[in-house]
Every structure is written in C-alpha cells, then in structure tokens.
Write a protein that holds these residues in place. Sequence first.
Motif, PDB file in Angstrom:
ATOM      1  N   ILE A 220       0.916  -0.981  -0.025  1.00 18.76           N
ATOM      2  CA  ILE A 220       0.023   0.030   0.010  1.00 18.76           C
ATOM      3  C   ILE A 220       0.785   1.197   0.082  1.00 18.76           C
ATOM      4  O   ILE A 220       1.809   1.347   0.585  1.00 18.76           O
ATOM      5  CB  ILE A 220      -0.956   0.139   1.206  1.00 18.76           C
ATOM      6  N   GLN A 221       0.562   2.379  -0.807  1.00 17.73           N
ATOM      7  CA  GLN A 221       1.068   3.426  -0.702  1.00 17.73           C
ATOM      8  C   GLN A 221       0.145   4.707  -0.320  1.00 17.73           C
ATOM      9  O   GLN A 221      -0.859   4.806  -0.755  1.00 17.73           O
ATOM     10  CB  GLN A 221       1.372   3.951  -2.396  1.00 17.73           C
TER      11      GLN A 221
ATOM     12  N   HIS B 196       6.276   4.996  -5.109  1.00 18.76           N
ATOM     13  CA  HIS B 196       6.583   3.852  -5.931  1.00 18.76           C
ATOM     14  C   HIS B 196       6.677   2.668  -5.077  1.00 18.76           C
ATOM     15  O   HIS B 196       7.733   1.937  -5.059  1.00 18.76           O
ATOM     16  CB  HIS B 196       7.980   4.023  -6.910  1.00 18.76           C
TER      17      HIS B 196
ATOM     18  N   ASP C 166       4.143  -1.335  -9.544  1.00 18.87           N
ATOM     19  CA  ASP C 166       4.661  -0.099  -9.315  1.00 18.87           C
ATOM     20  C   ASP C 166       3.496   0.773  -8.890  1.00 18.87           C
ATOM     21  O   ASP C 166       2.710   0.953  -9.874  1.00 18.87           O
ATOM     22  CB  ASP C 166       5.800   0.156 -10.118  1.00 18.87           C
ATOM     23  N   ALA C 167       3.340   1.326  -7.619  1.00 20.42           N
ATOM     24  CA  ALA C 167       2.043   2.100  -7.305  1.00 20.42           C
ATOM     25  C   ALA C 167       2.308   3.438  -7.998  1.00 20.42           C
ATOM     26  O   ALA C 167       1.394   4.491  -7.941  1.00 20.42           O
ATOM     27  CB  ALA C 167       1.853   2.072  -5.994  1.00 20.42           C
TER      28      ALA C 167
ATOM     29  N   GLY D 258      -2.170   4.809  -3.374  1.00 23.32           N
ATOM     30  CA  GLY D 258      -2.659   3.393  -4.170  1.00 23.32           C
ATOM     31  C   GLY D 258      -2.256   2.190  -3.652  1.00 23.32           C
ATOM     32  O   GLY D 258      -1.744   2.107  -2.534  1.00 23.32           O
ATOM     33  N   VAL D 259      -2.322   1.170  -4.501  1.00 22.41           N
ATOM     34  CA  VAL D 259      -1.821  -0.123  -4.247  1.00 22.41           C
ATOM     35  C   VAL D 259      -1.169  -0.867  -5.299  1.00 22.41           C
ATOM     36  O   VAL D 259      -1.509  -0.474  -6.463  1.00 22.41           O
ATOM     37  CB  VAL D 259      -3.097  -0.974  -3.793  1.00 22.41           C
ATOM     38  N   ALA D 260      -0.244  -1.497  -4.900  1.00 22.58           N
ATOM     39  CA  ALA D 260       0.708  -2.210  -5.817  1.00 22.58           C
ATOM     40  C   ALA D 260       0.416  -3.880  -5.428  1.00 22.58           C
ATOM     41  O   ALA D 260       0.452  -4.153  -4.412  1.00 22.58           O
ATOM     42  CB  ALA D 260       2.278  -2.212  -5.683  1.00 22.58           C
TER      43      ALA D 260
END
Length: 271
Positions: free
Chosen positions: A9-10, A225, A238-239, A244-246
Amino acid sequence: MKPYLAAAIQMTSVPNLEQNLAQAEKLVETAVEQGAKLVGLPENFSFMGEVKDKLAQAEEISVASKKFLKQMAQRFQITILGGGFPIPIADKSKVYNTALLLDPQGKEINYYQKVHLFDVNVPDGNSYTESSSVVPGQHLPSVYVSKELGNIGVSICYDVRFPELYRYIADKGGNIIFVPAAFTAFTGKDHWQVLLQARAIENTSYIIAPAQTGINYGQRQTYGHAMIIDPWGVILADAGDKPGVAIAKISPERLEQVRAQMPSLKHRVFI
C-alpha cells in the motif's frame, strides 16, 4: 504454499492520526477487493509529522495503530503488516519505530523494531536525525514461517542500504521480505528501485515494499513507488507517485525456479 496475491500500500500520511487511519482503511479495502491475502502498510502509516508532535502523541498513536491493525486483519481475514509506528520507551522520552505483523485472527505473529536509524544530511539540503526521537531496536528481524504465505521477514526503510540484514533474513529461511518505507523524494529517485532489486536478486526472494508518497508535512516529501519485486529482480507492480496499491502474485514455483537457476545462496564462501 499456493500462489496468492500480495499488496504493497502507498499512502500520503500526515500529522493527523484519524485521517491517516481512514485513508489506510480505504486502501486496505481496495487491496482486499482485488484479492490480496497479504497486505503491507508503509512506514509511518498512522502518523507522519514533526518530532515533537510524534512524541507528544506516541502513546495514542501506538494504541490506535495496534487496534486498527487487529480490526483490519479480522474484518478482512488477511495477514497484515503495519510497516512502522511509534511505541514509547518506558520514560516516554523516545520511541521504537516498530513494524507489526498480524494474522487473520488478529494475533500478533511477528514484530520488528528498526535497527538502522536515518541520521543523514541529504544533498538537497535537508537533514534528518531519526535518533533524536527513536531508539534503535536491539534485535535483528525474525522470520515468520507460514505454510500458506511463505517465510516472512520484516525490515524498515533505511535498512535497505544494509545488505547484511537481508542476508541474515535469508539465512533464517526468509523468502518474502517486507521493506515498508518513507523514502525521501531526493534519494528515492536514484536509489529506491535499484536497492530493492538488489535485495531481491542477491537473496532470491520476493520484496514487498509499501511506501509513502507526496508532501507529508512542511518540506517533507516522500518518493512513492511502492513495489513488489520477484526473486529475479523483476518489478511485478509499481504504485507510481499517488496513493494507491501495488498488487502482484507471489508464486512458490517462481521461488523454486529462480533458486534452482541461480543457487547463489548455496554458493556462499564468506559467512
């Protein structure tokens, strides 16, 4: 162990505990909706602000972070990592930067207190002195062995510059390694991806790297990232530079294939 989906998670965490936990909950839900069974939140996921504010609220942040992680694990039936939050020492003058791993029942199954502290004068003119508020951990990471998810090791951010820590995790059987981070924008553009790939390649392990991104407070800008990287060093997800979510598949067959093709862990001469 069967193939499964993992998520890094980002976030853009700020100096507001409730706001951060609300953001984290939405992103965890997004990851689960996409099928993730193993979810990692970044360093400082529940609070990112000035040192004085972190220390003043450390007890509250610690209690709320643990409660939140337990709720997310139980609600979504996932294994979840809180990638770094403050836990006060006895006299409350400083904290441990602590990552906590919980199973789907909400049980704490692994924890790690960051041993390498970020005391650096970055070439962009910014200085960071993590040791002014954080006590280094006294133990190297342990590995949680799971038949369903693999052997999970945990590190935090600046640790990624110290390959011996990751070799220690690999020696303990680790093959899924978390690197939750709040990497600076300046260092991240040159070092983040290459360091993560190096740690994956040299230990023939998956790397799951949740991340902070954007302006967190004042002049503090993080690189983003969030990534998931396979044991060959291939970037699976890569987010980018927004919250967002990778998400990517963790495959035991891929682990076996790479370790058979490149058995470097067996060829070590120096211990």
